[in-house]
Design a protein around this motif. Structure first.
Motif, PDB file in Angstrom:
ATOM      1  N   ILE A  95       0.843  -1.199   0.000  1.00 37.19           N
ATOM      2  CA  ILE A  95       0.000   0.000   0.000  1.00 37.19           C
ATOM      3  C   ILE A  95       0.873   1.242   0.000  1.00 37.19           C
ATOM      4  CG2 ILE A  95      -1.822   1.293   1.175  1.00 37.19           C
ATOM      5  CD1 ILE A  95      -2.680  -1.177   2.554  1.00 37.19           C
ATOM      6  N   CYS A  96       0.484   2.212  -0.831  1.00 32.40           N
ATOM      7  CA  CYS A  96       1.195   3.490  -0.854  1.00 32.40           C
ATOM      8  C   CYS A  96       0.633   4.380   0.249  1.00 32.40           C
ATOM      9  CB  CYS A  96       1.026   4.164  -2.212  1.00 32.40           C
ATOM     10  SG  CYS A  96       1.815   5.792  -2.272  1.00 32.40           S
ATOM     11  N   ARG A  97       1.491   4.869   1.119  1.00 34.89           N
ATOM     12  CA  ARG A  97       1.050   5.744   2.214  1.00 34.89           C
ATOM     13  C   ARG A  97       0.526   7.074   1.685  1.00 34.89           C
ATOM     14  NH1 ARG A  97       2.698   3.968   7.075  1.00 34.89           N
ATOM     15  NH2 ARG A  97       4.553   2.652   7.161  1.00 34.89           N
ATOM     16  N   GLU A 129      -2.114 -12.304   7.347  1.00 33.88           N
ATOM     17  CA  GLU A 129      -2.278 -11.097   6.557  1.00 33.88           C
ATOM     18  C   GLU A 129      -1.015 -10.257   6.660  1.00 33.88           C
ATOM     19  OE1 GLU A 129      -6.398  -9.228   5.984  1.00 33.88           O
ATOM     20  OE2 GLU A 129      -5.421  -8.028   7.516  1.00 33.88           O
ATOM     21  N   VAL A 130      -0.393 -10.019   5.525  1.00 28.48           N
ATOM     22  CA  VAL A 130       0.818  -9.213   5.513  1.00 28.48           C
ATOM     23  C   VAL A 130       0.569  -7.992   4.636  1.00 28.48           C
ATOM     24  CG1 VAL A 130       3.266  -9.122   4.885  1.00 28.48           C
ATOM     25  CG2 VAL A 130       2.299 -11.238   5.812  1.00 28.48           C
ATOM     26  N   ILE A 131       0.791  -6.822   5.168  1.00 22.44           N
ATOM     27  CA  ILE A 131       0.674  -5.599   4.375  1.00 22.44           C
ATOM     28  C   ILE A 131       1.996  -4.851   4.440  1.00 22.44           C
ATOM     29  CG2 ILE A 131      -0.509  -3.396   4.081  1.00 22.44           C
ATOM     30  CD1 ILE A 131      -3.027  -4.594   5.139  1.00 22.44           C
ATOM     31  N   TYR A 132       2.552  -4.598   3.286  1.00 16.49           N
ATOM     32  CA  TYR A 132       3.765  -3.798   3.198  1.00 16.49           C
ATOM     33  C   TYR A 132       3.348  -2.363   2.950  1.00 16.49           C
ATOM     34  CZ  TYR A 132       5.921  -8.352   2.091  1.00 16.49           C
ATOM     35  OH  TYR A 132       6.324  -9.655   2.100  1.00 16.49           O
ATOM     36  N   TRP A 133       3.849  -1.438   3.739  1.00 14.00           N
ATOM     37  CA  TRP A 133       3.514  -0.026   3.564  1.00 14.00           C
ATOM     38  C   TRP A 133       4.718   0.710   2.980  1.00 14.00           C
ATOM     39  CZ3 TRP A 133      -1.251   2.102   4.817  1.00 14.00           C
ATOM     40  CH2 TRP A 133      -2.120   1.270   5.549  1.00 14.00           C
ATOM     41  N   GLY A 134       4.443   1.681   2.122  1.00  9.40           N
ATOM     42  CA  GLY A 134       5.538   2.464   1.561  1.00  9.40           C
ATOM     43  C   GLY A 134       4.988   3.503   0.616  1.00  9.40           C
TER      44      GLY A 134
END
Ligand SMILES: [Zn+2]
Ligand SMILES: [Zn+2]
Length: 157
Positions: A95-97, A129-134
């Motif tokens: 997900i794009c912050r 559930e894995v969410i990568y933020w960046g």
């Protein structure tokens, strides 16, 4: 091939024990065309397409299709829930912050290994559930990597 697709969706609904309705078909189409949309986005698309449907009916259809396993619901911290029709695998999300754009990312180690926790503490685990933020490439391209607000704060101090 819109006809073929709608026949597939009919079968999909019946296969999950659901009646085929125009609302459910429209919601299925909207989510498969725009995965990771919020309920509001999906309701706007569906209402533009078939008109005579309340926002509540779209929400109900989303809930039903999610309960029956046709959709996966992702609930990122601090954001509205997103829906997608890519189910049955264990993919993760980026997900794009800045703009909130969400994309799929395959599990780093394959299959469903994330379900094997190092220590399950006796729980029966059925989901990881894995969410990568960046920040996405588009947002990176329009702004320098350092948050300008932070830079200003540093100068003022
Ligand atoms: Zn972005
Ligand atoms: Zn996804």
């Amino acid at each position: 091939m819109p006809n073929e697709r709608s026949i597939d969706n009919d079968a999909l609904l019946r296969g999950h024990g659901l009646h085929v309705t125009a609302q459910r078909l429209a919601v299925l189409r909207a989510v498969s065309h725009r995965p990771h949309s919020t309920a509001d986005d999906i309701s706007a698309v569906v209402r533009a397409e078939i008109g005579a449907i309340s926002v509540q009916a779209v929400y109900d259809a989303l809930a039903t299709l999610t309960d029956r396993g046709l959709f996966r619901r992702i609930q990122p911290a601090g954001s509205a829930a997103r829906y997608e029709n890519r189910v049955g695998d264990n993919h993760h999300h980026l997900i794009c912050r800045t703009c909130g754009r969400m994309v799929d990312v395959d599990c780093a180690v394959g299959d469903t290994p994330c379900l094997t926790a190092a220590d399950d503490s006796g729980y029966e685990i059925d989901e990881a559930e894995v969410i990568y933020w960046g920040r996405c490439p588009a947002c990176l391209a329009t702004a320098p990597p350092v948050n300008p607000e932070q830079a200003t704060q540093c100068k003022q101090r």
